[in-house]
Scaffold this motif. Structure first.
Motif, PDB file in Angstrom:
ATOM      1  N   GLY A 120     -29.597  38.188 -26.801  1.00 41.46           N
ATOM      2  CA  GLY A 120     -28.511  37.423 -26.194  1.00 41.46           C
ATOM      3  C   GLY A 120     -28.687  37.287 -24.697  1.00 41.46           C
ATOM      4  O   GLY A 120     -28.428  36.226 -24.117  1.00 41.46           O
ATOM      5  N   VAL A 121     -29.147  38.366 -24.034  1.00 43.15           N
ATOM      6  CA  VAL A 121     -29.392  38.310 -22.591  1.00 43.15           C
ATOM      7  C   VAL A 121     -30.530  37.346 -22.282  1.00 43.15           C
ATOM      8  O   VAL A 121     -30.486  36.610 -21.296  1.00 43.15           O
ATOM      9  CB  VAL A 121     -29.701  39.719 -22.044  1.00 43.15           C
ATOM     10  CG1 VAL A 121     -29.863  39.670 -20.523  1.00 43.15           C
ATOM     11  CG2 VAL A 121     -28.588  40.695 -22.412  1.00 43.15           C
ATOM     12  N   TYR A 122     -31.555  37.333 -23.144  1.00 42.96           N
ATOM     13  CA  TYR A 122     -32.653  36.384 -22.949  1.00 42.96           C
ATOM     14  C   TYR A 122     -32.128  34.950 -22.939  1.00 42.96           C
ATOM     15  O   TYR A 122     -32.571  34.108 -22.154  1.00 42.96           O
ATOM     16  CB  TYR A 122     -33.689  36.517 -24.075  1.00 42.96           C
ATOM     17  CG  TYR A 122     -34.413  37.837 -24.147  1.00 42.96           C
ATOM     18  CD1 TYR A 122     -34.383  38.752 -23.091  1.00 42.96           C
ATOM     19  CD2 TYR A 122     -35.133  38.198 -25.286  1.00 42.96           C
ATOM     20  CE1 TYR A 122     -35.045  39.971 -23.172  1.00 42.96           C
ATOM     21  CE2 TYR A 122     -35.804  39.407 -25.377  1.00 42.96           C
ATOM     22  CZ  TYR A 122     -35.750  40.290 -24.323  1.00 42.96           C
ATOM     23  OH  TYR A 122     -36.401  41.487 -24.414  1.00 42.96           O
ATOM     24  N   GLY A 123     -31.200  34.660 -23.848  1.00 43.86           N
ATOM     25  CA  GLY A 123     -30.650  33.308 -23.920  1.00 43.86           C
ATOM     26  C   GLY A 123     -29.933  32.915 -22.647  1.00 43.86           C
ATOM     27  O   GLY A 123     -30.095  31.787 -22.147  1.00 43.86           O
ATOM     28  N   TYR A 124     -29.121  33.834 -22.094  1.00 49.23           N
ATOM     29  CA  TYR A 124     -28.428  33.547 -20.840  1.00 49.23           C
ATOM     30  C   TYR A 124     -29.420  33.354 -19.694  1.00 49.23           C
ATOM     31  O   TYR A 124     -29.298  32.431 -18.895  1.00 49.23           O
ATOM     32  CB  TYR A 124     -27.473  34.699 -20.498  1.00 49.23           C
ATOM     33  CG  TYR A 124     -26.018  34.341 -20.655  1.00 49.23           C
ATOM     34  CD1 TYR A 124     -25.359  33.599 -19.686  1.00 49.23           C
ATOM     35  CD2 TYR A 124     -25.295  34.739 -21.768  1.00 49.23           C
ATOM     36  CE1 TYR A 124     -24.021  33.274 -19.819  1.00 49.23           C
ATOM     37  CE2 TYR A 124     -23.958  34.419 -21.921  1.00 49.23           C
ATOM     38  CZ  TYR A 124     -23.325  33.683 -20.940  1.00 49.23           C
ATOM     39  OH  TYR A 124     -22.004  33.353 -21.083  1.00 49.23           O
ATOM     40  N   MET A 125     -30.405  34.240 -19.625  1.00 47.19           N
ATOM     41  CA  MET A 125     -31.339  34.230 -18.504  1.00 47.19           C
ATOM     42  C   MET A 125     -32.234  32.985 -18.521  1.00 47.19           C
ATOM     43  O   MET A 125     -32.330  32.248 -17.534  1.00 47.19           O
ATOM     44  CB  MET A 125     -32.196  35.494 -18.542  1.00 47.19           C
ATOM     45  CG  MET A 125     -33.191  35.596 -17.397  1.00 47.19           C
ATOM     46  SD  MET A 125     -34.150  37.120 -17.463  1.00 47.19           S
ATOM     47  CE  MET A 125     -35.177  36.775 -18.900  1.00 47.19           C
ATOM     48  N   LEU A 126     -32.888  32.727 -19.647  1.00 50.21           N
ATOM     49  CA  LEU A 126     -33.841  31.617 -19.728  1.00 50.21           C
ATOM     50  C   LEU A 126     -33.142  30.276 -19.932  1.00 50.21           C
ATOM     51  O   LEU A 126     -33.568  29.252 -19.392  1.00 50.21           O
ATOM     52  CB  LEU A 126     -34.836  31.877 -20.852  1.00 50.21           C
ATOM     53  CG  LEU A 126     -35.713  33.130 -20.646  1.00 50.21           C
ATOM     54  CD1 LEU A 126     -36.561  33.391 -21.880  1.00 50.21           C
ATOM     55  CD2 LEU A 126     -36.582  32.971 -19.419  1.00 50.21           C
ATOM     56  N   GLY A 127     -32.076  30.271 -20.739  1.00 51.08           N
ATOM     57  CA  GLY A 127     -31.349  29.022 -20.963  1.00 51.08           C
ATOM     58  C   GLY A 127     -30.780  28.462 -19.668  1.00 51.08           C
ATOM     59  O   GLY A 127     -30.816  27.249 -19.434  1.00 51.08           O
ATOM     60  N   GLY A 128     -30.277  29.326 -18.799  1.00 52.60           N
ATOM     61  CA  GLY A 128     -29.744  28.869 -17.518  1.00 52.60           C
ATOM     62  C   GLY A 128     -30.809  28.252 -16.637  1.00 52.60           C
ATOM     63  O   GLY A 128     -30.577  27.239 -15.970  1.00 52.60           O
ATOM     64  N   LEU A 129     -32.001  28.855 -16.651  1.00 52.71           N
ATOM     65  CA  LEU A 129     -33.101  28.296 -15.859  1.00 52.71           C
ATOM     66  C   LEU A 129     -33.500  26.916 -16.367  1.00 52.71           C
ATOM     67  O   LEU A 129     -33.734  25.996 -15.578  1.00 52.71           O
ATOM     68  CB  LEU A 129     -34.311  29.238 -15.908  1.00 52.71           C
ATOM     69  CG  LEU A 129     -34.181  30.559 -15.140  1.00 52.71           C
ATOM     70  CD1 LEU A 129     -35.403  31.423 -15.392  1.00 52.71           C
ATOM     71  CD2 LEU A 129     -33.998  30.303 -13.649  1.00 52.71           C
ATOM     72  N   GLY A 130     -33.592  26.771 -17.691  1.00 52.91           N
ATOM     73  CA  GLY A 130     -33.958  25.480 -18.260  1.00 52.91           C
ATOM     74  C   GLY A 130     -32.937  24.412 -17.942  1.00 52.91           C
ATOM     75  O   GLY A 130     -33.288  23.282 -17.558  1.00 52.91           O
ATOM     76  N   TYR A 131     -31.649  24.755 -18.050  1.00 51.72           N
ATOM     77  CA  TYR A 131     -30.613  23.755 -17.780  1.00 51.72           C
ATOM     78  C   TYR A 131     -30.592  23.373 -16.302  1.00 51.72           C
ATOM     79  O   TYR A 131     -30.386  22.203 -15.961  1.00 51.72           O
ATOM     80  CB  TYR A 131     -29.239  24.271 -18.199  1.00 51.72           C
ATOM     81  CG  TYR A 131     -28.166  23.238 -17.988  1.00 51.72           C
ATOM     82  CD1 TYR A 131     -27.953  22.239 -18.921  1.00 51.72           C
ATOM     83  CD2 TYR A 131     -27.403  23.222 -16.817  1.00 51.72           C
ATOM     84  CE1 TYR A 131     -27.008  21.251 -18.708  1.00 51.72           C
ATOM     85  CE2 TYR A 131     -26.453  22.240 -16.597  1.00 51.72           C
ATOM     86  CZ  TYR A 131     -26.259  21.254 -17.547  1.00 51.72           C
ATOM     87  OH  TYR A 131     -25.325  20.271 -17.330  1.00 51.72           O
ATOM     88  N   ALA A 132     -30.789  24.340 -15.415  1.00 51.45           N
ATOM     89  CA  ALA A 132     -30.786  24.045 -13.981  1.00 51.45           C
ATOM     90  C   ALA A 132     -31.865  23.028 -13.627  1.00 51.45           C
ATOM     91  O   ALA A 132     -31.733  22.281 -12.665  1.00 51.45           O
ATOM     92  CB  ALA A 132     -30.996  25.333 -13.177  1.00 51.45           C
ATOM     93  N   LEU A 133     -32.904  22.956 -14.431  1.00 49.13           N
ATOM     94  CA  LEU A 133     -34.014  22.051 -14.166  1.00 49.13           C
ATOM     95  C   LEU A 133     -33.683  20.611 -14.535  1.00 49.13           C
ATOM     96  O   LEU A 133     -34.062  19.675 -13.823  1.00 49.13           O
ATOM     97  CB  LEU A 133     -35.242  22.515 -14.946  1.00 49.13           C
ATOM     98  CG  LEU A 133     -36.582  21.870 -14.600  1.00 49.13           C
ATOM     99  CD1 LEU A 133     -36.981  22.215 -13.169  1.00 49.13           C
ATOM    100  CD2 LEU A 133     -37.653  22.328 -15.579  1.00 49.13           C
ATOM    101  N   LEU A 134     -32.955  20.389 -15.637  1.00 46.50           N
ATOM    102  CA  LEU A 134     -32.756  19.028 -16.133  1.00 46.50           C
ATOM    103  C   LEU A 134     -31.294  18.648 -16.399  1.00 46.50           C
ATOM    104  O   LEU A 134     -31.018  17.508 -16.754  1.00 46.50           O
ATOM    105  CB  LEU A 134     -33.564  18.816 -17.420  1.00 46.50           C
ATOM    106  CG  LEU A 134     -35.085  18.759 -17.265  1.00 46.50           C
ATOM    107  CD1 LEU A 134     -35.758  18.589 -18.627  1.00 46.50           C
ATOM    108  CD2 LEU A 134     -35.498  17.628 -16.341  1.00 46.50           C
ATOM    109  N   GLY A 135     -30.339  19.579 -16.280  1.00 48.92           N
ATOM    110  CA  GLY A 135     -28.943  19.257 -16.546  1.00 48.92           C
ATOM    111  C   GLY A 135     -28.291  18.514 -15.387  1.00 48.92           C
ATOM    112  O   GLY A 135     -28.699  18.639 -14.229  1.00 48.92           O
ATOM    113  N   SER A 136     -27.266  17.730 -15.685  1.00 47.24           N
ATOM    114  CA  SER A 136     -26.607  16.929 -14.644  1.00 47.24           C
ATOM    115  C   SER A 136     -25.308  17.553 -14.142  1.00 47.24           C
ATOM    116  O   SER A 136     -24.740  17.080 -13.162  1.00 47.24           O
ATOM    117  CB  SER A 136     -26.325  15.513 -15.167  1.00 47.24           C
ATOM    118  OG  SER A 136     -25.399  15.535 -16.239  1.00 47.24           O
TER     119      SER A 136
END
Length: 565
Positions: free
Chosen positions: A60-76
């Motif tokens: 679950g922590v992996y999801g928060y950590m990596l998912g946030g990085l991915g979204y910061a790259l391409l999310g609006s």
């Protein structure tokens, strides 16, 4: 100075290039504080949701950590926070188990493959501009779905709160199993859970927006260690492996796992609806534009990053985004700082989690899903619109009986059927003159209106298409059957409330004209929109009913009637 915004430059399609160009040094401290606060909120929630998904807590922590990085790259969105959610976690738990056939390693791999598949579906949906499809799911259906998900999730956590084994495949199975085990309750576990629920609820009221759950988790760890609760039989999380996740591709192929695409499609549907709903809230609050189509890429990047770290599908959520916003997040850089904080925790602080009681994690989940239960909205639907209530009830019942995945798919189907039901039986207004004026309105709603001798004016209050053309025709013929055949000389079709028409609608007007010609009754059409006029001309309707234009009104038709009295 920032780059001048020129839509033709491809760089401006990369969201960080926009907010970094506008970034102010004074925002940095706010983003740092928001990131640390979000990480503090995310630690207990991600541990709890990973357990809900049937996966090791660190996932679950992996999801928060990596998912946030991915979204910061391409999310609006600039405030949306990404991580595991309760509904997706329960969907994974309820679906992956049967796919894995009891193999723990395969379970872990399928959950990760679901994340990769969600990322791929996001790209496909972006390419084909499918972001508008989520509008087919009505708000009323979502209310029912969320209530069903909240009740189902709560039922999965009650056994941990009471210290019993639980079991079952859906809400009713779990409720039956729980009621049969209630005599086996471990009172010390229940006491720990009730205290945790009470502290979280009290803390959120006294200090809203603060990481109350993290404080309760820390207090529970200290109390469990000092009081020796594990030795007294209180279940705990056990050892949480230290270190960062190793990155890699999927261990399984799509064809190796039957049903992975429907699972990923259900996760994407949930993730996109929840994420865009939350993102729009904060975009409106802070006055910037949100790109719903770009959100597909943001979610895709988040799920790809989480899956590469062996995590499972992630999404944006209103609760964690509200924490991020209240803590002062100005840009997605807050997600980067949250990921850095979580990485430090994984490297140096996992040993502290060993004595965390599972009842406390159950308390975290129960208090988090409380907001999904909007029963006042259901009661309001019952009073105002039974059709909406029935759609919500179908979604609620589907989730309780069939589970999250089948429930969201059935909810989507219910939304489409609700839309078709509304379109297929439109109201057909028969108009009369408003006394003393040259205006006209519905006689059924305004009985004081004056009927038009020898003339029937009808207005279909929907687009005329294949699903409702016969219904409109039937309503008009029924009304004509009630009129005096000796005096009836003219029918006027007002299309001002019909913005679109297909060939079935045009054929309905052809048939109506044919019915009227035999009785020497005229047919005129007014109020047709531009696209509708073009269709009626191309299909030959105009040659039968007279000129179609933008200026003809009911009054001008009546004045031109040679037999007007």
């Amino acid at each position: 100075m920032g780059l001048p915004r020129r839509p033709g430059i491809w760089l401006w399609r990369f969201p960080p290039s926009r907010w970094l160009a506008e970034y102010q040094p004074s925002w940095l401290l706010s983003d740092v504080v928001a990131g640390v606060t979000l990480a503090a909120y995310g630690i207990p929630v991600s541990l709890a949701y990973a357990g809900l998904a049937g996966l090791p807590p660190q996932v679950g922590v992996y999801g928060y950590m990596l998912g946030g990085l991915g979204y910061a790259l391409l999310g609006s969105s600039r405030q949306l926070a990404i991580g595991p959610t309760s509904a997706i976690s329960l969907m994974i738990a309820g679906t992956v188990g049967s796919m894995a056939d009891g193999d723990a390693q395969r379970y872990f791999q399928i959950a990760s493959l679901a994340g990769f598949t969600v990322a791929a579906l996001c790209v496909i949906a972006w390419l084909f501009r499918l972001s508008t499809l989520v509008k087919l799911i009505s708000d009323s259906v979502l209310v029912g779905f969320k209530a069903g998900a909240g009740l189902t999730i709560a039922m999965t956590q009650l056994p941990s709160l009471f210290g019993v084994g639980g079991g079952g495949h859906n809400f009713f199975d779990r409720a039956w199993a729980f009621s049969a085990q209630i005599g086996q309750v471990q009172y010390i576990v229940l006491l720990v859970g009730i205290i945790a629920v009470g502290l979280i609820v009290l803390g959120e009221r006294l200090v809203p927006g603060k990481p109350v759950a993290l404080g309760v988790v820390a207090l529970a760890i200290v109390a469990a260690t000092i009081l020796g609760l594990p030795a007294l039989g209180v279940p705990t999380t056990g050892e949480v492996p230290a270190g960062l996740p190793t990155l890699g591709g999927p261990a399984l192929r799509l064809r190796d796992v039957e049903g992975i695409v429907p699972l990923a499609a259900g996760c994407l549907l949930l993730a996109y609806i929840e994420s865009v709903s939350a993102a729009r809230t904060f975009a409106a609050k802070h006055g910037y534009a949100l790109d719903p189509r770009q959100e597909l890429l943001g979610l895709g990047a988040a799920n790809l990053a989480a899956a590469m770290g062996h995590g499972y599908p992630v999404a944006g959520g209103l609760s964690q985004s509200a924490v991020n916003d209240k803590a002062g997040a100005r840009t997605p850089l807050a997600l980067v700082f949250a990921s850095i904080t979580l990485a430090l925790c994984l490297l140096f602080l996992t040993g502290l989690l060993e004595n965390l009681p599972k009842a406390v994690l159950a308390a975290v989940v129960l208090t988090a899903v409380y907001g999904l239960l909007d029963f006042p909205a259901l009661l309001r639907m019952w009073r105002l619109s039974r059709l909406d209530f029935y759609a919500a009830a179908i979604a609620l019942g589907a989730v309780l009986l069939l589970g999250i995945l089948q429930g969201i798919l059935l909810a989507a189907l219910a939304s489409i059927l609700l839309l078709l039901a509304r379109v297929s039986r439109p109201h057909v207004a028969f108009l009369g003159r408003i006394p003393g004026t040259n205006n006209f309105s519905d006689l059924a709603r305004h009985p004081e209106n004056e009927p038009l001798p020898g003339v029937v004016v009808f207005r279909p209050e929907a687009s005329l298409i294949y699903v409702n053309a016969d219904v409109v025709m039937e309503a008009v013929l029924t009304r004509l059957g009630q009129a005096d055949p000796h005096t009836l000389r003219l029918i006027v079709c007002d299309l001002s409330a019909s913005p679109y028409m297909d060939l079935a609608g045009a054929q309905m007007l052809h048939k109506l004209h044919g019915e009227l010609v035999g009785h020497k009754i005229g047919l005129r059409i007014i109020g047709a929109h531009g696209g509708v006029r073009e269709l009626l001309r191309a299909d030959g309707v105009e040659s039968k009913v007279g000129r179609l234009d933008r200026t003809t009104t009911i009054e001008t038709v009546l004045r031109a009637d040679p037999q007007r009295r």
